[in-house]
Motif scaffolding. Structure first.
Motif, PDB file in Angstrom:
ATOM      1  N   HIS A 196     101.903  67.177 -13.447  1.00  0.00           N
ATOM      2  CA  HIS A 196     103.018  66.968 -12.518  1.00  0.00           C
ATOM      3  C   HIS A 196     103.280  68.250 -11.721  1.00  0.00           C
ATOM      4  O   HIS A 196     103.495  68.207 -10.508  1.00  0.00           O
ATOM      5  N   ASP A 197     103.241  69.405 -12.404  1.00  0.00           N
ATOM      6  CA  ASP A 197     103.456  70.687 -11.729  1.00  0.00           C
ATOM      7  C   ASP A 197     102.364  70.939 -10.685  1.00  0.00           C
ATOM      8  O   ASP A 197     102.639  71.410  -9.577  1.00  0.00           O
ATOM      9  N   VAL A 198     101.128  70.644 -11.056  1.00  0.00           N
ATOM     10  CA  VAL A 198      99.998  70.829 -10.147  1.00  0.00           C
ATOM     11  C   VAL A 198     100.166  69.925  -8.923  1.00  0.00           C
ATOM     12  O   VAL A 198     100.034  70.378  -7.780  1.00  0.00           O
ATOM     13  N   ILE A 224     101.384  68.857  -3.135  1.00  0.00           N
ATOM     14  CA  ILE A 224     102.158  68.097  -2.155  1.00  0.00           C
ATOM     15  C   ILE A 224     102.991  69.039  -1.287  1.00  0.00           C
ATOM     16  O   ILE A 224     103.189  68.798  -0.093  1.00  0.00           O
ATOM     17  N   ASP A 225     103.428  70.164  -1.876  1.00  0.00           N
ATOM     18  CA  ASP A 225     104.183  71.164  -1.118  1.00  0.00           C
ATOM     19  C   ASP A 225     103.287  72.009  -0.218  1.00  0.00           C
ATOM     20  O   ASP A 225     103.766  72.900   0.472  1.00  0.00           O
ATOM     21  N   GLY A 226     101.955  71.770  -0.245  1.00  0.00           N
ATOM     22  CA  GLY A 226     101.044  72.436   0.666  1.00  0.00           C
ATOM     23  C   GLY A 226     100.341  73.662   0.114  1.00  0.00           C
ATOM     24  O   GLY A 226      99.659  74.367   0.845  1.00  0.00           O
ATOM     25  N   PHE A 227     100.486  73.933  -1.182  1.00  0.00           N
ATOM     26  CA  PHE A 227      99.816  75.087  -1.782  1.00  0.00           C
ATOM     27  C   PHE A 227      98.308  74.859  -1.839  1.00  0.00           C
ATOM     28  O   PHE A 227      97.852  73.740  -2.058  1.00  0.00           O
ATOM     29  N   THR A 228      97.541  75.922  -1.652  1.00  0.00           N
ATOM     30  CA  THR A 228      96.089  75.860  -1.824  1.00  0.00           C
ATOM     31  C   THR A 228      95.772  75.915  -3.316  1.00  0.00           C
ATOM     32  O   THR A 228      96.638  76.252  -4.134  1.00  0.00           O
ATOM     33  N   ASP A 229      94.514  75.635  -3.666  1.00  0.00           N
ATOM     34  CA  ASP A 229      94.102  75.728  -5.073  1.00  0.00           C
ATOM     35  C   ASP A 229      94.366  77.125  -5.622  1.00  0.00           C
ATOM     36  O   ASP A 229      94.866  77.291  -6.734  1.00  0.00           O
ATOM     37  N   GLU A 230      94.037  78.143  -4.836  1.00  0.00           N
ATOM     38  CA  GLU A 230      94.228  79.528  -5.263  1.00  0.00           C
ATOM     39  C   GLU A 230      95.708  79.840  -5.464  1.00  0.00           C
ATOM     40  O   GLU A 230      96.090  80.517  -6.427  1.00  0.00           O
ATOM     41  N   GLU A 231      96.561  79.357  -4.559  1.00  0.00           N
ATOM     42  CA  GLU A 231      98.002  79.597  -4.677  1.00  0.00           C
ATOM     43  C   GLU A 231      98.591  78.876  -5.885  1.00  0.00           C
ATOM     44  O   GLU A 231      99.459  79.422  -6.584  1.00  0.00           O
ATOM     45  N   ILE A 232      98.114  77.657  -6.143  1.00  0.00           N
ATOM     46  CA  ILE A 232      98.579  76.915  -7.319  1.00  0.00           C
ATOM     47  C   ILE A 232      98.192  77.665  -8.584  1.00  0.00           C
ATOM     48  O   ILE A 232      99.014  77.829  -9.498  1.00  0.00           O
ATOM     49  N   ALA A 233      96.939  78.134  -8.642  1.00  0.00           N
ATOM     50  CA  ALA A 233      96.472  78.866  -9.823  1.00  0.00           C
ATOM     51  C   ALA A 233      97.329  80.097 -10.067  1.00  0.00           C
ATOM     52  O   ALA A 233      97.757  80.352 -11.212  1.00  0.00           O
ATOM     53  N   LYS A 234      97.615  80.835  -9.036  1.00  0.00           N
ATOM     54  CA  LYS A 234      98.432  82.050  -9.171  1.00  0.00           C
ATOM     55  C   LYS A 234      99.852  81.703  -9.612  1.00  0.00           C
ATOM     56  O   LYS A 234     100.409  82.335 -10.510  1.00  0.00           O
ATOM     57  N   GLU A 235     100.419  80.689  -8.992  1.00  0.00           N
ATOM     58  CA  GLU A 235     101.786  80.263  -9.310  1.00  0.00           C
ATOM     59  C   GLU A 235     101.924  79.825 -10.768  1.00  0.00           C
ATOM     60  O   GLU A 235     102.916  80.117 -11.428  1.00  0.00           O
ATOM     61  N   VAL A 262      92.595  74.317 -11.820  1.00  0.00           N
ATOM     62  CA  VAL A 262      93.364  73.571 -10.817  1.00  0.00           C
ATOM     63  C   VAL A 262      92.482  72.512 -10.156  1.00  0.00           C
ATOM     64  O   VAL A 262      92.884  71.357 -10.008  1.00  0.00           O
ATOM     65  N   VAL A 263      91.265  72.900  -9.764  1.00  0.00           N
ATOM     66  CA  VAL A 263      90.344  71.952  -9.127  1.00  0.00           C
ATOM     67  C   VAL A 263      90.067  70.774 -10.062  1.00  0.00           C
ATOM     68  O   VAL A 263      90.064  69.617  -9.638  1.00  0.00           O
ATOM     69  N   HIS A 264      89.864  71.066 -11.346  1.00  0.00           N
ATOM     70  CA  HIS A 264      89.623  70.001 -12.327  1.00  0.00           C
ATOM     71  C   HIS A 264      90.831  69.060 -12.399  1.00  0.00           C
ATOM     72  O   HIS A 264      90.669  67.831 -12.430  1.00  0.00           O
TER      73      HIS A 264
END
Length: 155
Positions: free
Chosen positions: A9-11, A16-27, A35-37
């Protein structure tokens, strides 16, 4: 003890908020691979594929090219799309980057133009072209003014 992994759900929320894979991973404090998986498991389309589709749609709309027309798959159109993605912050592969760099060098003395009958072609650069890589269509839609900053030659 290791902290529990973030929920899907967090991912999804961050994507949906527009984060890139890299930004999601960092966050979330996880790897980009994780994240990609999760995106695959959630059924999210690959972000790069979505962005390429958007750019293709924009180019088609600006020059009036139907969605499945071969003019959108011609080499100049592909270079314009890759250049647009690069200027918007997407990372290109080393190979793609070399192709785009060579294409940009070609455009130092020319500008890409489009004719619905004949397709893409290069014409000599004039003072009216300024530092743009592509000539404006005859009757540019409003979208042209919103995107033309992506189509400036680098310094």
């Amino acid at each position: 003890m290791n902290a529990p992994l973030p929920s899907r759900h967090d991912v999804a929320r961050l994507r949906i908020d527009g984060f890139t894979d890299e930004e999601i991973a960092k966050e979330l404090g996880v790897t980009t691979t994780w994240v990609v998986h999760q995106m695959d498991q959630l059924g999210f389309p690959d972000r790069r594929t979505v962005r390429e589709g958007q750019v293709r749609m924009y180019v088609g709309h600006i020059w009036g090219i139907p969605e499945n027309h071969s003019h959108l798959t011609d080499h100049p159109a592909q270079m314009l799309m890759a250049y647009t993605l690069m200027r918007d912050g997407d990372r290109l592969s080393d190979f793609q980057r070399r192709l785009v760099d060579q294409w940009v060098e070609r455009l130092r003395g020319a500008v890409l133009a489009y004719d619905p009958t004949h397709g893409w072609y290069y014409q000599p650069r004039t003072p009216q072209d300024g530092d743009t890589v592509v000539a404006a269509p005859v009757d540019p839609p409003e979208l042209w003014s919103k995107l033309q900053h992506f189509w400036q030659l680098p310094e």
